[in-house]
Design a protein around this motif. Structure first.
Motif, short mmCIF file in Angstrom:
data_model
loop_
_atom_site.label_atom_id
_atom_site.label_comp_id
_atom_site.label_asym_id
_atom_site.label_seq_id
_atom_site.Cartn_x
_atom_site.Cartn_y
_atom_site.Cartn_z
N THR A 105 44.90 38.96 47.61
CA THR A 105 45.40 38.73 46.60
C THR A 105 44.58 37.47 45.84
O THR A 105 44.77 36.80 45.43
CB THR A 105 47.18 38.00 46.86
OG1 THR A 105 46.74 37.02 47.84
CG2 THR A 105 48.13 39.14 46.63
N HIS A 130 51.64 42.84 42.46
CA HIS A 130 50.61 42.82 40.96
C HIS A 130 49.48 41.93 40.95
O HIS A 130 48.04 42.24 40.55
CB HIS A 130 52.11 42.41 39.71
CG HIS A 130 52.71 42.86 39.61
ND1 HIS A 130 53.38 42.80 38.52
CD2 HIS A 130 52.97 44.24 40.01
CE1 HIS A 130 54.48 44.35 38.66
NE2 HIS A 130 53.97 45.42 39.68
N ARG A 131 49.70 41.06 41.61
CA ARG A 131 47.84 39.83 42.34
C ARG A 131 47.52 40.61 42.27
O ARG A 131 46.07 40.22 42.42
CB ARG A 131 48.70 38.55 42.83
CG ARG A 131 47.51 37.65 42.49
CD ARG A 131 48.79 36.26 43.84
NE ARG A 131 47.27 34.91 43.64
CZ ARG A 131 47.68 34.25 44.29
NH1 ARG A 131 48.85 34.21 45.45
NH2 ARG A 131 46.94 32.76 44.13
N ASP A 134 45.14 43.05 39.42
CA ASP A 134 44.55 41.43 38.93
C ASP A 134 43.47 41.38 39.73
O ASP A 134 42.21 41.51 39.03
CB ASP A 134 46.07 40.51 38.83
CG ASP A 134 46.76 40.26 38.01
OD1 ASP A 134 46.72 41.59 37.16
OD2 ASP A 134 47.49 39.36 38.22
N GLU A 135 43.77 41.34 40.72
CA GLU A 135 42.20 40.43 41.78
C GLU A 135 41.14 41.69 41.60
O GLU A 135 40.04 41.83 41.40
CB GLU A 135 42.36 40.17 42.90
CG GLU A 135 43.06 38.94 43.48
CD GLU A 135 42.04 37.79 42.78
OE1 GLU A 135 41.24 37.65 43.67
OE2 GLU A 135 41.47 37.68 41.66
N ARG A 138 39.95 41.86 38.24
CA ARG A 138 38.94 40.56 37.90
C ARG A 138 37.64 41.29 39.14
O ARG A 138 36.26 40.82 38.22
CB ARG A 138 39.49 39.36 38.29
CG ARG A 138 38.56 38.74 38.43
CD ARG A 138 38.97 37.51 39.23
NE ARG A 138 38.78 37.44 40.88
CZ ARG A 138 38.09 37.08 41.26
NH1 ARG A 138 37.35 36.76 41.10
NH2 ARG A 138 38.66 37.65 42.60
N TRP A 204 51.99 47.36 35.35
CA TRP A 204 51.56 46.34 35.46
C TRP A 204 50.48 47.30 34.64
O TRP A 204 49.39 46.83 34.10
CB TRP A 204 51.10 46.44 36.88
CG TRP A 204 49.37 45.88 37.37
CD1 TRP A 204 49.87 44.43 37.10
CD2 TRP A 204 48.24 46.23 36.68
NE1 TRP A 204 48.29 44.60 36.71
CE2 TRP A 204 47.45 44.87 36.82
CE3 TRP A 204 48.09 47.61 37.20
CZ2 TRP A 204 46.31 45.30 37.20
CZ3 TRP A 204 46.70 47.73 37.54
CH2 TRP A 204 45.57 46.32 36.93
N ASN A 208 48.10 45.63 31.60
CA ASN A 208 47.36 44.96 31.42
C ASN A 208 45.84 45.46 30.05
O ASN A 208 45.28 46.93 30.36
CB ASN A 208 46.76 44.85 33.05
CG ASN A 208 45.61 44.85 33.29
OD1 ASN A 208 45.16 44.73 32.64
ND2 ASN A 208 45.92 44.20 34.68
N GLU A 210 42.92 45.42 30.89
CA GLU A 210 41.76 44.91 31.48
C GLU A 210 41.17 46.55 31.77
O GLU A 210 39.99 46.57 32.53
CB GLU A 210 40.81 44.46 31.96
CG GLU A 210 41.64 42.94 31.46
CD GLU A 210 40.82 42.75 30.46
OE1 GLU A 210 39.29 43.14 30.55
OE2 GLU A 210 40.89 42.29 29.34
N LYS A 272 41.06 32.79 37.58
CA LYS A 272 40.64 34.62 37.44
C LYS A 272 40.29 35.18 36.23
O LYS A 272 40.81 34.15 35.05
CB LYS A 272 41.15 35.66 37.58
CG LYS A 272 43.29 35.30 37.71
CD LYS A 272 44.12 35.98 38.19
CE LYS A 272 44.60 36.49 38.91
NZ LYS A 272 45.49 36.69 39.74
N LEU A 275 44.18 38.46 32.17
CA LEU A 275 44.36 40.11 32.39
C LEU A 275 45.45 40.83 31.91
O LEU A 275 46.83 40.97 32.56
CB LEU A 275 44.61 40.21 33.61
CG LEU A 275 42.68 40.82 34.86
CD1 LEU A 275 43.35 40.81 36.27
CD2 LEU A 275 41.85 41.44 34.16
N THR A 276 45.56 40.72 30.57
CA THR A 276 47.10 40.58 30.14
C THR A 276 46.30 40.85 28.73
O THR A 276 45.81 41.55 27.40
CB THR A 276 47.58 38.99 29.79
OG1 THR A 276 47.41 38.66 28.85
CG2 THR A 276 48.12 37.67 30.92
#
Length: 282
Positions: A105, A130-131, A134-135, A138, A204, A208, A210, A272, A275-276
């Motif tokens: 995370t 979810h984190r 996201d990572e 990224r 998710w 997202n 991205e 970060k 990412l939305t």
């Protein structure tokens, strides 16, 4: 190779014989981990290679564990970097070279620096899934691939060693295991094992902008069993293990990736990227 040829090749790979071999190996996971995890690692590398070339590519394995995947990815020509919070696991299957200690995370890896971000059966062990997703997005460079699999909570193996009693509640299953075995399970409900669902993961992706979905499938099923993922509710039970294959949005820059670690570019130090927004076509 055309997109249709790639799909045909993946179908030839996802046979009933493969599914049976993986299930038989799973039965000896505790008694013969070298056999099970070695077979799973080779199978996973072959599966990833159905979506992207691996030779010369940088692969970050989030939750790399004892090193079986390191051997398989390096044998395929990839530059492999494994990450795990438990440094003691690194040497179980060989050298700890190229392994990082860290959290999924808060990846200690520069933004947009890996070609493939891979994670096998880790997401259900993370309190903030979810984190972690996201990572992973990224650190993947534009055009790169995210390969994420996990065991849904409502899968027959959702409670791991406490299954199938997890269907009666995670806490109850844990207490039953402790009474029978005289020790707590390795995968403790809401401590080291969390109830993640396929619907959560798909939600998710839809939120997202991205990432784009290349594939969503039951990881170990033969190709003709993929229909289960299209049925809400039933997929949570019938998929057994769920796989998302995603592409990081944006044009891929020239050159192959080389992971940069320990640079202070993790979210804890530098924040970060956004990412939305957006929707993912399913």
């Amino acid at each position: 190779m055309t997109a249709e040829q790639e799909r045909a090749a993946r179908r030839r790979f996802a046979t009933l014989g493969r599914s049976v071999a993986l299930f038989r190996a799973f039965l000896v996971e505790q008694t013969d981990p070298d056999h099970f995890y070695g077979l799973l690692a080779d199978d996973s590398v072959r599966q990833v290679a159905g979506y992207t070339p691996l030779t010369g590519r940088t692969v970050l394995d989030v939750g790399g564990g004892p090193g079986y995947f390191a051997q398989a990815f390096r044998a395929a020509g990839a530059h492999y970097v494994g990450l795990d919070p438990d440094v003691g696991d690194f040497s179980a299957a060989g050298s700890a070279a190229g392994m990082l200690r860290g959290s999924g995370t808060a990846l200690p890896v520069r933004t947009g620096s890996v070609d493939v971000c891979f994670s096998s059966n880790v997401l259900e062990h993370v309190s903030e899934p979810h984190r972690m997703l996201d990572e992973m997005a990224r650190v993947t460079r534009p055009g790169g691939i995210l390969f994420v699999s996990f065991t849904p909570w409502l899968s027959p193996w959702g409670g791991h060693e406490t299954a199938p009693w997890h269907y009666l509640g995670g806490d109850r299953a844990r207490r039953r295991y402790e009474r029978r075995m005289g020790r707590p399970p390795k995968n403790r409900f809401r401590e080291t094992l969390f109830p993640v669902s396929i619907s959560d993961a798909l939600r998710w992706t839809r939120g997202n902008g991205e990432v784009e979905v290349l594939d969503a499938l039951p990881r170990y099923h033969p190709w003709w069993g993929r229909w289960i993922v299209r049925v809400p509710g039933a997929r949570e039970i019938g998929s057994w293990n769920f796989l998302l294959v995603l592409r990081r949005a944006g044009a891929r820059p020239d050159g192959l990736g080389q992971a940069s670690v320990g640079t202070g570019d993790s979210p804890a130090a530098a924040g970060k990227v956004g990412l939305t927004g957006g929707r993912v076509a399913m």
